[in-house]
Design a protein around this motif. Structure first.
Motif, mmCIF file in Angstrom:
data_model
loop_
_atom_site.group_PDB
_atom_site.id
_atom_site.type_symbol
_atom_site.label_atom_id
_atom_site.label_comp_id
_atom_site.label_asym_id
_atom_site.label_seq_id
_atom_site.Cartn_x
_atom_site.Cartn_y
_atom_site.Cartn_z
ATOM 1 N N GLU A 24 0.826 -1.208 0.000
ATOM 2 C CA GLU A 24 0.000 0.000 0.000
ATOM 3 C C GLU A 24 0.861 1.259 0.000
ATOM 4 O O GLU A 24 0.547 2.235 -0.679
ATOM 5 N N ALA A 27 2.263 1.662 -3.510
ATOM 6 C CA ALA A 27 1.188 2.035 -4.428
ATOM 7 C C ALA A 27 0.804 3.498 -4.240
ATOM 8 O O ALA A 27 0.597 4.233 -5.216
ATOM 9 N N LEU A 28 0.718 3.938 -2.996
ATOM 10 C CA LEU A 28 0.390 5.337 -2.720
ATOM 11 C C LEU A 28 1.475 6.267 -3.238
ATOM 12 O O LEU A 28 1.186 7.328 -3.796
ATOM 13 N N TYR A 29 2.730 5.863 -3.099
ATOM 14 C CA TYR A 29 3.847 6.662 -3.610
ATOM 15 C C TYR A 29 3.741 6.817 -5.131
ATOM 16 O O TYR A 29 3.912 7.915 -5.664
ATOM 17 N N ILE A 30 3.439 5.732 -5.827
ATOM 18 C CA ILE A 30 3.303 5.776 -7.282
ATOM 19 C C ILE A 30 2.122 6.654 -7.684
ATOM 20 O O ILE A 30 2.202 7.436 -8.644
ATOM 21 N N LEU A 31 1.012 6.561 -6.958
ATOM 22 C CA LEU A 31 -0.139 7.418 -7.251
ATOM 23 C C LEU A 31 0.194 8.890 -7.051
ATOM 24 O O LEU A 31 -0.218 9.748 -7.840
ATOM 25 N N LYS A 32 0.953 9.200 -6.016
ATOM 26 C CA LYS A 32 1.351 10.589 -5.777
ATOM 27 C C LYS A 32 2.263 11.100 -6.889
ATOM 28 O O LYS A 32 2.155 12.246 -7.318
ATOM 29 N N ALA A 34 2.246 10.046 -10.004
ATOM 30 C CA ALA A 34 1.397 10.221 -11.182
ATOM 31 C C ALA A 34 0.589 11.514 -11.072
ATOM 32 O O ALA A 34 0.462 12.261 -12.042
ATOM 33 N N ARG A 35 0.054 11.786 -9.890
ATOM 34 C CA ARG A 35 -0.705 13.024 -9.682
ATOM 35 C C ARG A 35 0.181 14.245 -9.900
ATOM 36 O O ARG A 35 -0.212 15.196 -10.577
#
Length: 62
Positions: A24, A27-32, A34-35
């Protein structure tokens, strides 16, 4: 959680285990990331559009 990479000659692949919390976190790091990339792209496009409008207006005023 078990992640399996199926590349290579080994029929079982390479197995790596990670905890759900680690998964998690990554995954959160990758989402950040991308954002941030999308925000950077948006701001860059807006800056270029404004610059293009200013150049067009300058040509009309000449």
């Amino acid at each position: 959680m078990v992640l399996r990479e199926m590349s290579g000659n080994d029929p079982m692949g390479v197995v790596e285990t990670v905890t759900l919390a680690d998964f998690e976190e990554h995954a959160l790091y990758i989402l950040k990331l991308a954002r941030s990339a999308l925000m950077y792209l948006t701001f860059s496009m807006q800056k270029e559009e404004v610059a293009g409008i200013r150049r067009a207006m300058a040509l009309l005023l000449v």
